[in-house]
Design an enzyme around this catalytic site. Structure first.
Site, PDB file in Angstrom:
ATOM      1  N   GLY A  14      11.920  -8.482  -8.491  1.00 53.40           N
ATOM      2  CA  GLY A  14      11.725  -7.923  -7.147  1.00 53.40           C
ATOM      3  C   GLY A  14      12.868  -8.203  -6.198  1.00 53.40           C
ATOM      4  N   GLY A  15      13.232  -9.452  -6.047  1.00 52.30           N
ATOM      5  CA  GLY A  15      14.325  -9.814  -5.151  1.00 52.30           C
ATOM      6  C   GLY A  15      15.679  -9.502  -5.758  1.00 52.30           C
ATOM      7  CG  HIS A  16      18.228 -10.447  -9.875  1.00 53.98           C
ATOM      8  ND1 HIS A  16      19.252 -11.273  -9.471  1.00 53.98           N
ATOM      9  CD2 HIS A  16      18.655  -9.862 -11.028  1.00 53.98           C
ATOM     10  CE1 HIS A  16      20.239 -11.186 -10.354  1.00 53.98           C
ATOM     11  NE2 HIS A  16      19.903 -10.335 -11.298  1.00 53.98           N
TER      12      HIS A  16
ATOM     13  CB  SER B 289      10.122 -14.681  -0.880  1.00 54.77           C
ATOM     14  OG  SER B 289      10.450 -15.863  -1.584  1.00 54.77           O
TER      15      SER B 289
ATOM     16  N   GLY C 209       9.868 -13.520  -7.574  1.00 54.06           N
ATOM     17  CA  GLY C 209      10.191 -14.694  -8.395  1.00 54.06           C
ATOM     18  C   GLY C 209      10.425 -15.957  -7.574  1.00 54.06           C
ATOM     19  N   GLY C 210      10.521 -15.827  -6.236  1.00 53.48           N
ATOM     20  CA  GLY C 210      10.648 -16.994  -5.363  1.00 53.48           C
ATOM     21  C   GLY C 210      11.988 -17.698  -5.376  1.00 53.48           C
ATOM     22  CG  HIS C 211      14.668 -17.693  -8.412  1.00 47.76           C
ATOM     23  ND1 HIS C 211      13.423 -17.380  -8.885  1.00 47.76           N
ATOM     24  CD2 HIS C 211      15.221 -18.535  -9.327  1.00 47.76           C
ATOM     25  CE1 HIS C 211      13.237 -17.998 -10.048  1.00 47.76           C
ATOM     26  NE2 HIS C 211      14.302 -18.705 -10.337  1.00 47.76           N
TER      27      HIS C 211
ATOM     28  CE1 TYR D  81      24.408 -15.829  -6.146  1.00 45.41           C
ATOM     29  CE2 TYR D  81      26.618 -16.400  -5.469  1.00 45.41           C
ATOM     30  CZ  TYR D  81      25.713 -16.112  -6.458  1.00 45.41           C
ATOM     31  OH  TYR D  81      26.129 -16.118  -7.766  1.00 45.41           O
TER      32      TYR D  81
HETATM   33  C1  LIG Z   1      18.547 -20.643 -10.108  1.00 47.38           C
HETATM   34  C2  LIG Z   1      19.051 -19.347  -9.528  1.00 47.38           C
HETATM   35  C3  LIG Z   1      19.929 -18.552 -10.278  1.00 47.38           C
HETATM   36  C4  LIG Z   1      20.399 -17.354  -9.783  1.00 47.38           C
HETATM   37  N1  LIG Z   1      21.254 -16.597 -10.552  1.00 47.38           N
HETATM   38  C5  LIG Z   1      21.702 -15.409 -10.088  1.00 47.38           C
HETATM   39  C6  LIG Z   1      22.575 -14.591 -10.877  1.00 47.38           C
HETATM   40  O1  LIG Z   1      22.938 -14.934 -12.006  1.00 47.38           O
HETATM   41  N2  LIG Z   1      22.999 -13.420 -10.341  1.00 47.38           N
HETATM   42  C7  LIG Z   1      22.610 -12.997  -9.120  1.00 47.38           C
HETATM   43  O2  LIG Z   1      22.992 -11.907  -8.718  1.00 47.38           O
HETATM   44  N3  LIG Z   1      21.790 -13.747  -8.344  1.00 47.38           N
HETATM   45  C8  LIG Z   1      21.333 -14.938  -8.812  1.00 47.38           C
HETATM   46  N4  LIG Z   1      20.490 -15.690  -8.026  1.00 47.38           N
HETATM   47  C9  LIG Z   1      20.062 -15.167  -6.722  1.00 47.38           C
HETATM   48  C10 LIG Z   1      18.868 -14.225  -6.903  1.00 47.38           C
HETATM   49  O3  LIG Z   1      19.327 -12.968  -7.354  1.00 47.38           O
HETATM   50  C11 LIG Z   1      18.160 -14.003  -5.556  1.00 47.38           C
HETATM   51  O4  LIG Z   1      17.686 -15.218  -5.058  1.00 47.38           O
HETATM   52  C12 LIG Z   1      17.006 -12.993  -5.700  1.00 47.38           C
HETATM   53  O5  LIG Z   1      16.685 -12.472  -4.437  1.00 47.38           O
HETATM   54  C13 LIG Z   1      15.782 -13.643  -6.320  1.00 47.38           C
HETATM   55  O6  LIG Z   1      14.742 -12.748  -6.542  1.00 47.38           O
HETATM   56  P1  LIG Z   1      13.272 -13.315  -6.651  1.00 47.38           P
HETATM   57  O7  LIG Z   1      12.359 -12.164  -6.829  1.00 47.38           O
HETATM   58  O8  LIG Z   1      13.211 -14.424  -7.639  1.00 47.38           O
HETATM   59  O9  LIG Z   1      13.137 -13.981  -5.222  1.00 47.38           O
HETATM   60  P2  LIG Z   1      12.059 -13.909  -4.009  1.00 47.38           P
HETATM   61  O10 LIG Z   1      12.288 -15.189  -3.290  1.00 47.38           O
HETATM   62  O11 LIG Z   1      10.692 -13.623  -4.492  1.00 47.38           O
HETATM   63  O12 LIG Z   1      12.575 -12.695  -3.138  1.00 47.38           O
HETATM   64  C14 LIG Z   1      13.852 -12.639  -2.556  1.00 47.38           C
HETATM   65  C15 LIG Z   1      13.847 -11.622  -1.404  1.00 47.38           C
HETATM   66  O13 LIG Z   1      13.429 -10.345  -1.868  1.00 47.38           O
HETATM   67  C16 LIG Z   1      12.215  -9.939  -1.217  1.00 47.38           C
HETATM   68  N5  LIG Z   1      11.330  -9.345  -2.216  1.00 47.38           N
HETATM   69  C17 LIG Z   1      10.903  -9.926  -3.370  1.00 47.38           C
HETATM   70  N6  LIG Z   1      10.120  -9.082  -4.042  1.00 47.38           N
HETATM   71  C18 LIG Z   1      10.033  -7.937  -3.319  1.00 47.38           C
HETATM   72  C19 LIG Z   1       9.347  -6.705  -3.514  1.00 47.38           C
HETATM   73  N7  LIG Z   1       8.593  -6.483  -4.594  1.00 47.38           N
HETATM   74  N8  LIG Z   1       9.450  -5.757  -2.557  1.00 47.38           N
HETATM   75  C20 LIG Z   1      10.208  -5.985  -1.449  1.00 47.38           C
HETATM   76  N9  LIG Z   1      10.886  -7.138  -1.222  1.00 47.38           N
HETATM   77  C21 LIG Z   1      10.803  -8.106  -2.150  1.00 47.38           C
HETATM   78  C22 LIG Z   1      11.632 -11.217  -0.654  1.00 47.38           C
HETATM   79  O14 LIG Z   1      10.767 -10.960   0.427  1.00 47.38           O
HETATM   80  C23 LIG Z   1      12.885 -11.983  -0.277  1.00 47.38           C
HETATM   81  O15 LIG Z   1      13.407 -11.483   0.930  1.00 47.38           O
HETATM   82  C24 LIG Z   1      20.005 -16.914  -8.500  1.00 47.38           C
HETATM   83  C25 LIG Z   1      19.146 -17.712  -7.741  1.00 47.38           C
HETATM   84  C26 LIG Z   1      18.673 -18.913  -8.237  1.00 47.38           C
HETATM   85  C27 LIG Z   1      17.764 -19.768  -7.404  1.00 47.38           C
END
Ligand SMILES: Cc1cc2nc3c(=O)[nH]c(=O)nc-3n(C[C@H](O)[C@H](O)[C@H](O)COP(=O)(O)OP(=O)(O)OC[C@H]3O[C@@H](n4cnc5c(N)ncnc54)[C@H](O)[C@@H]3O)c2cc1C
Ligand SMILES: *[C@@H]1O[C@H](CO)[C@@H](O)[C@H](O)[C@H]1NC(C)=O
Ligand SMILES: *[C@@H]1O[C@H](CO)[C@@H](O)[C@H](O)[C@H]1NC(C)=O
Ligand SMILES: *[C@@H]1O[C@H](CO)[C@@H](O)[C@H](O)[C@H]1NC(C)=O
Ligand SMILES: *[C@@H]1O[C@H](CO)[C@@H](O)[C@H](O)[C@H]1NC(C)=O
Ligand SMILES: *[C@@H]1O[C@H](CO)[C@@H](O)[C@H](O)[C@H]1NC(C)=O
Ligand SMILES: *[C@@H]1O[C@H](CO)[C@@H](O)[C@H](O)[C@H]1NC(C)=O
Length: 533
Positions: A178-180, A116, A108-110, A472
């Site tokens: 994925g990340g979350h 990521s 999700g890129g968060h 975080y």
């Molecule tokens: C606006 C916002 C709101 C948020 N709210 C919350 C919240 O309410 N509660 C909470 O707990 N956290 C929250 N977060 C933090 C969030 O949980 C993390 O940033 C999480 O890692 C995001 O997952 P993603 O897939 O979107 O991110 P990504 O940037 O895609 O991935 C995050 C990390 O996980 C790795 N990764 C992703 N996908 C995979 C995969 N398929 N296999 C192996 N590794 C992978 C990436 O390489 C990177 O290291 C929030 C963040 C933001 C920006």
């Protein structure tokens, strides 16, 4: 001989030219390897974006959720592979290993540090957004969720089939599974049901050898590691199987705002005495920020927004708060009732009546430059302490302070159950945050510095061995150069994120990825081999 030499020279030159013009067709490149390996029934070339492809920038930018990493000098990937099929992921791992190219996995890129989709060494992005199916079975009270899905889509798909089932996870709808899920997953039902990782019962993963594994074939240690330890150190997760939880058909929410002049110090003081001791059904999030003082022109004041969530009705919420937290001065008219899915929409501050389809929106409505840090509070902050923190915040102007409640079911889970160790004994998790709009390194340094200043100021109030929440992500805690000192470097952030679970993560890592292919700035290191310390 000379002519033959010239001919060979010419031939090689033409070959070199054609290689540089069409990198994708050469077998000696990473892209060539991907194409050569791809099965005819799942062609890969339509999933490869080079900087020369016209959609490269838009594909790259669509999942940049922190504008700090959307600058012209942000390192860019050599290519983006938007996997369309699981075999593409296998090829990505095998070819990247062979060509020694670093891989970044994005769902999700968060990621708050952009890890990521940014790296200081040459790299490519394995982008997972196309793999986002969600299959819910209400009969079995489970769902299989692919990593490219967002939590908004998870909420929506569950509610489509049942209004009395839910899942404990974060509330920002665009966050990726994925990340979350792999790093924790904290949300409004954490005090009742724990984190997302406490409700994950299976997973599908591609390992460093390109093998497809599920929980049974990967073993309990690796399954444990990818549910809280951050999957990016261990493999590419394809999907998680989650256990749904029961929710009431109607839930209640309140919002109350108070400024410094409205006895805020007393109110926050009282909150910290009780917020972790309330029933698991209730959740109070507190956001403290600096705003213009409406009574004194040109002056700033402190505001707190208390957002309450209750797995029950308004009357129950109202009487519970007035009994346990009368200092809030809650009125029954501050409370509203919603179906569970509407409550997620409401929690995100969309106006009442917004269709629940808003949760399916993959475009983030308000992108900014972000810095985040985290802490865990183990003892209530005295009133004088709160006053001085508020004063400091006014001086710094920008940083936000958020308190997320612990206690309830979170306290009943052993700290070693999952890599995420922050369980009993915490009153709240603290989030420090700064958001800004200006581009450039100067603005970034300024605002990041403000966030660090507030974090440093909080030192006397938090535990000596400060903890941090992996989701975080905060590079201030230390960076790994993945060289000879990688175990020592990894300990710096590893202990903050994982405490006593760190060494078990290193053990799993050493077993499943001994060459440290899956690495990044804060990945789990391998144990140093004898003699390399
Ligand atoms: C606006 C916002 C709101 C948020 N709210 C919350 C919240 O309410 N509660 C909470 O707990 N956290 C929250 N977060 C933090 C969030 O949980 C993390 O940033 C999480 O890692 C995001 O997952 P993603 O897939 O979107 O991110 P990504 O940037 O895609 O991935 C995050 C990390 O996980 C790795 N990764 C992703 N996908 C995979 C995969 N398929 N296999 C192996 N590794 C992978 C990436 O390489 C990177 O290291 C929030 C963040 C933001 C920006
Ligand atoms: C990018 O361009 C190459 C040709 O240079 C092409 O083979 C590939 O299919 C393009 N990618 C996409 C996603 O269109
Ligand atoms: C990201 O950067 C690009 C290139 O400068 C720009 O066109 C785009 O608008 C930026 N994205 C956002 C959301 O500001
Ligand atoms: C959901 O079901 C479809 C159809 O059977 C299947 O193709 C898909 O892979 C499933 N998704 C998950 C995450 O299991
Ligand atoms: C602040 O607290 C005092 C004493 O506890 C009380 O008399 C007063 O009404 C409170 N003010 C507000 C705005 O709540
Ligand atoms: C706060 O006040 C300043 C001037 O002191 C003004 O520039 C700014 O727009 C105000 N902010 C809000 C949100 O009203
Ligand atoms: C960061 O903050 C410190 C302490 O307030 C200050 O001394 C320093 O000048 C700041 N640096 C930047 C780059 O703003």
């Amino acid at each position: 001989m000379k002519i033959v030499g010239l001919a060979i020279f010419l031939f090689l030159s033409i070959l070199a030219l054609s290689v540089s013009r069409q990198p994708e067709s050469s077998e000696s490149t990473f892209a060539g390897c991907l194409i050569r390996r791809s099965e005819p029934s799942y062609p890969i070339s339509s999933a490869i974006y080079f900087p020369s492809n016209s959609s490269y920038s838009s594909v790259l930018e669509s999942y940049i959720r922190n504008l700090r990493f959307n600058e012209s000098n942000t390192p860019k990937p050599q290519l983006i592979l938007t996997a369309l099929h699981e075999s593409h992921i296998q090829s990505a791992i095998i070819c990247a290993k062979y060509h020694g190219l670093q891989m970044r996995i994005r769902s999700g890129g968060h990621d708050f540090e952009g890890s990521s989709y940014v790296s200081d060494v040459p790299f490519f992005i394995l982008d997972m957004f196309n793999l986002r199916s969600i299959n819910v079975s209400i009969e079995d009270e489970i769902a299989w969720v692919e990593v490219g899905a967002t939590v908004g889509e998870v909420y929506y798909k569950i509610a489509e089939k049942s209004n009395i089932h839910g899942f404990p996870t974060g509330t920002c709808p665009t966050v990726g599974v994925g990340g979350h899920f792999s790093g924790g997953g904290y949300g409004i039902m954490a005090r009742k049901y724990g984190l997302s990782i406490d409700n994950i019962i299976d997973a599908r993963l591609v390992d460093v050898n390109g093998r497809f594994l599920d929980r049974a074939s990967m073993g309990e240690d690796l399954f444990w590691a990818i549910t809280g330890g951050g999957a990016s150190s261990f493999g590419v997760v394809l999907a998680y199987k989650i256990k749904l939880v029961r929710v009431p058909s109607m839930v209640a929410i309140f919002t109350v705002e108070r400024t410094y002049e409205q006895n805020l110090t007393d109110t926050v003081y009282s909150l910290l005495q009780i917020v972790d001791k309330l029933d698991g059904e209730i959740f109070i999030k507190t956001t403290i920020d600096v705003v213009n003082d409406s009574h004194r022109v040109g002056k700033k004041t402190i505001r707190a927004t208390f957002l309450g969530y209750f797995l029950g009705d308004s009357t129950g919420l109202f009487s519970l708060i007035n009994l346990r937290f009368p200092e809030l001065g809650l009125k029954i008219t501050d409370c509203t009732e919603h179906t569970w899915i509407e409550s997620i929409v409401r929690w995100n501050n969309f106006p009442i009546g917004t269709p629940v389809e808003v949760l399916l929106n993959r475009v983030h409505p308000n992108l900014q430059h972000l810095k985040r840090k985290s802490d865990y509070l183990k003892k209530p902050i005295p009133k004088q302490g709160l006053k001085s923190i508020f004063k400091k915040m006014i001086k710094l102007e920008n940083p936000l302070l958020k308190f997320f409640p612990y206690g309830g079911f979170m306290s009943e889970i052993s700290p070693s159950e999952k890599p995420f160790p922050h369980r009993a004994g915490n009153i709240v998790k603290i989030e420090y945050g700064t958001n800004w709009d200006e581009n450039g390194i100067e603005a970034a340094n300024h605002y990041i510095n403000l966030t660090r200043n507030l974090y440093n100021y909080m030192t006397p109030f938090v535990s000596k061995s400060r903890g941090a929440y992996l989701n975080y992500k905060d590079f201030d805690l230390g960076i790994n150069h993945n060289g000879q000192k990688s175990y020592i470097e990894g300990t710096a952030y590893g202990i903050k994120y994982f405490k006593d679970n760190f060494n078990r993560l290193v053990q799993v890592k050493t077993r499943v990825d001994p060459e440290n292919f899956f690495r990044n700035e804060q990945s789990i290191p391998i144990f140093p081999s004898i003699g390399s310390q």
